[in-house]
Design a protein around this motif. Structure first.
Motif, short mmCIF file in Angstrom:
data_model
loop_
_atom_site.label_atom_id
_atom_site.label_comp_id
_atom_site.label_asym_id
_atom_site.label_seq_id
_atom_site.Cartn_x
_atom_site.Cartn_y
_atom_site.Cartn_z
N GLY A 1 0.83 -1.20 0.00
CA GLY A 1 0.00 0.00 0.00
C GLY A 1 0.86 1.25 0.00
N SER A 2 0.25 2.35 0.34
CA SER A 2 0.98 3.63 0.38
C SER A 2 0.37 4.53 1.45
N ILE A 3 1.16 5.53 1.83
CA ILE A 3 0.73 6.54 2.79
C ILE A 3 1.02 7.91 2.19
N HIS A 4 0.03 8.81 2.25
CA HIS A 4 0.20 10.18 1.75
C HIS A 4 0.25 11.14 2.93
N GLN A 5 1.33 11.87 3.03
CA GLN A 5 1.52 12.82 4.13
C GLN A 5 0.99 14.19 3.71
N VAL B 1 -0.53 16.18 15.12
CA VAL B 1 -0.84 15.17 14.13
C VAL B 1 -2.20 14.57 14.47
N ILE B 2 -3.00 14.33 13.43
CA ILE B 2 -4.28 13.64 13.57
C ILE B 2 -4.07 12.20 13.13
N GLY B 3 -4.36 11.27 14.02
CA GLY B 3 -4.21 9.87 13.68
C GLY B 3 -3.98 9.03 14.91
N PRO B 4 -4.53 7.83 14.92
CA PRO B 4 -5.25 7.20 13.82
C PRO B 4 -6.66 7.76 13.65
N GLY C 1 -5.79 27.14 12.08
CA GLY C 1 -4.71 28.12 12.01
C GLY C 1 -3.38 27.62 12.54
N LYS C 2 -3.34 26.40 13.08
CA LYS C 2 -2.11 25.83 13.62
C LYS C 2 -1.61 24.71 12.71
N PHE C 3 -0.32 24.48 12.76
CA PHE C 3 0.29 23.46 11.90
C PHE C 3 -0.25 22.08 12.29
N THR C 4 -0.79 21.37 11.29
CA THR C 4 -1.38 20.06 11.52
C THR C 4 -0.92 19.11 10.42
N ARG C 5 -0.63 17.89 10.84
CA ARG C 5 -0.21 16.84 9.90
C ARG C 5 -1.18 15.67 10.00
N ILE C 6 -1.40 15.00 8.87
CA ILE C 6 -2.19 13.78 8.86
C ILE C 6 -1.63 12.87 7.77
N ASP C 7 -1.42 11.60 8.09
CA ASP C 7 -0.88 10.61 7.15
C ASP C 7 -2.01 9.65 6.79
N GLN D 1 -12.53 0.88 8.60
CA GLN D 1 -11.36 1.13 7.76
C GLN D 1 -10.43 2.10 8.46
N VAL D 2 -9.13 1.86 8.34
CA VAL D 2 -8.14 2.80 8.84
C VAL D 2 -7.91 3.85 7.75
N PHE D 3 -8.36 5.08 8.00
CA PHE D 3 -8.22 6.15 7.02
C PHE D 3 -6.92 6.92 7.22
N ALA D 4 -6.42 6.99 8.45
CA ALA D 4 -5.16 7.68 8.75
C ALA D 4 -4.43 6.90 9.83
N ILE D 5 -3.11 6.86 9.74
CA ILE D 5 -2.31 6.08 10.69
C ILE D 5 -1.82 6.97 11.83
N THR D 6 -1.23 6.31 12.83
CA THR D 6 -0.69 7.04 13.98
C THR D 6 0.47 7.93 13.56
#
Length: 311
Positions: A149-153, A232-235, A257-263, A301-306
């Motif tokens: 599979g793949s992960i998109h950051q 970071v948002i996840g899982p 307005g704050k820096f947020t990451r989701i994989d 379903q896992v939509f985003a990982i830790t």
């Protein structure tokens, strides 16, 4: 001699799940000056410096969280720690490895190969996962890892106000309650196909969670915590894409307005939506497995990982 070293590492890993004595790779290191030993809490500052040298965003606290959940190996010479690899065990049959880093000045000496040998051997017969950058892909393939599979950051401060996502009748987002963790661990484990309970338990010590409920019963959830440059948002686990969007929108609104990451996973279908919200895709990695690929049971379903190390 090489076989006996391999067996010693394997037996120690099976006995304690953590190496407790100085160790050597199954194949002789490229340089006799490189030594391999367990990574300890005393190495966290040096490990953090290594990750900064290769431009990874991890804070020292992120390293501490990852190490406390598993175990690791340090490569060192007279200058100090020059390489790391971490591993995690998920029940009796699964595991993951990550945080495989070699100092830029020391690359090309076979240190990464030796760290991988020790880590893969310590995980023994477990199906093992990792997320591979293009640079690491050839090495991981030599160890029998195959792409699954793949992960998109995605990351940014967000350019658009997160939308309100319409949910089905009877569904709503609510705060995580005292009775929820066990049920959420089961949801995540069913969706992933292997045991995720220890990771969730650790996350809930340092993170906040919200639940997607249907008629009061949990059917999904999302976690947000401090990580790297911001949060970071996840899982994110949900029975359908609209539920995942609603969970993500909740946290984007709370962190607006704050820096947020989701994989997000490659099959989540969420990348275009996140781009539109001002969280552009900045990188993609390949999810790989060594061993039998786990099968989800269709209950979610896992939509985003830790994160890319812990899955």
């Amino acid at each position: 001699m090489r076989q006996s070293l391999r067996e010693a590492v394997r037996k120690e890993a099976l006995k304690e799940s953590k190496v407790t004595e100085p160790i050597a790779p199954a194949s002789a290191p490229t340089s006799a000056q490189v030594r391999y030993r367990p990574l300890t809490a005393d190495d966290l500052t040096a490990a953090h410096e290594l990750s900064m040298a290769v431009k990874w965003p991890h804070r020292r606290e992120d390293w501490e969280f990852a190490l406390n959940l598993g175990a690791g190996v340090a490569a060192e010479d007279d200058s100090g720690v020059i390489g790391t690899a971490l591993r995690w065990e998920f029940g009796a049959g699964h595991g993951a490895l990550g945080m495989v880093i070699v100092s830029p000045e020391q690359q090309g000496r076979g240190i990464g190969r030796d760290l991988m040998t020790l880590t893969v051997d310590a995980l023994a017969e477990r199906t093992t996962f990792l997320n591979a950058t293009p640079a690491g892909l050839p090495l991981y393939e030599k160890f029998g890892f195959k792409a699954i599979g793949s992960i998109h950051q995605h990351q940014g401060a967000g350019g658009a106000h997160p939308p309100v996502v319409a949910l089905a009748p009877g569904e709503r987002i609510r705060p995580l309650g005292a009775r929820d963790p066990e049920r959420l661990a089961a949801l995540w484990s069913h969706a992933a196909g292997y045991d995720r309970a220890p990771v969730l338990e650790a996350l809930l010590q340092v993170a906040e969670g919200v639940v997607l409920a249907r008629d009061g019963e949990p059917i999904g959830f999302a976690i947000m915590r401090r990580f790297g440059r911001g949060h970071v948002i996840g899982p994110v686990v949900a029975p359908h894409a609209e539920g995942a969007k609603a969970l993500i929108s909740h946290w984007l609104g709370a962190n607006e307005g704050k820096f947020t990451r989701i994989d997000v996973t490659g099959d989540s279908g969420l990348s275009d939506w996140l781009d539109e919200l001002g969280l552009p895709k900045v990188d993609s990695v390949v999810t790989m497995a060594r061993g039998e690929t786990p099968r989800a049971d269709g209950r979610g379903q896992v939509f985003a990982i830790t994160n890319q190390a812990l899955g």
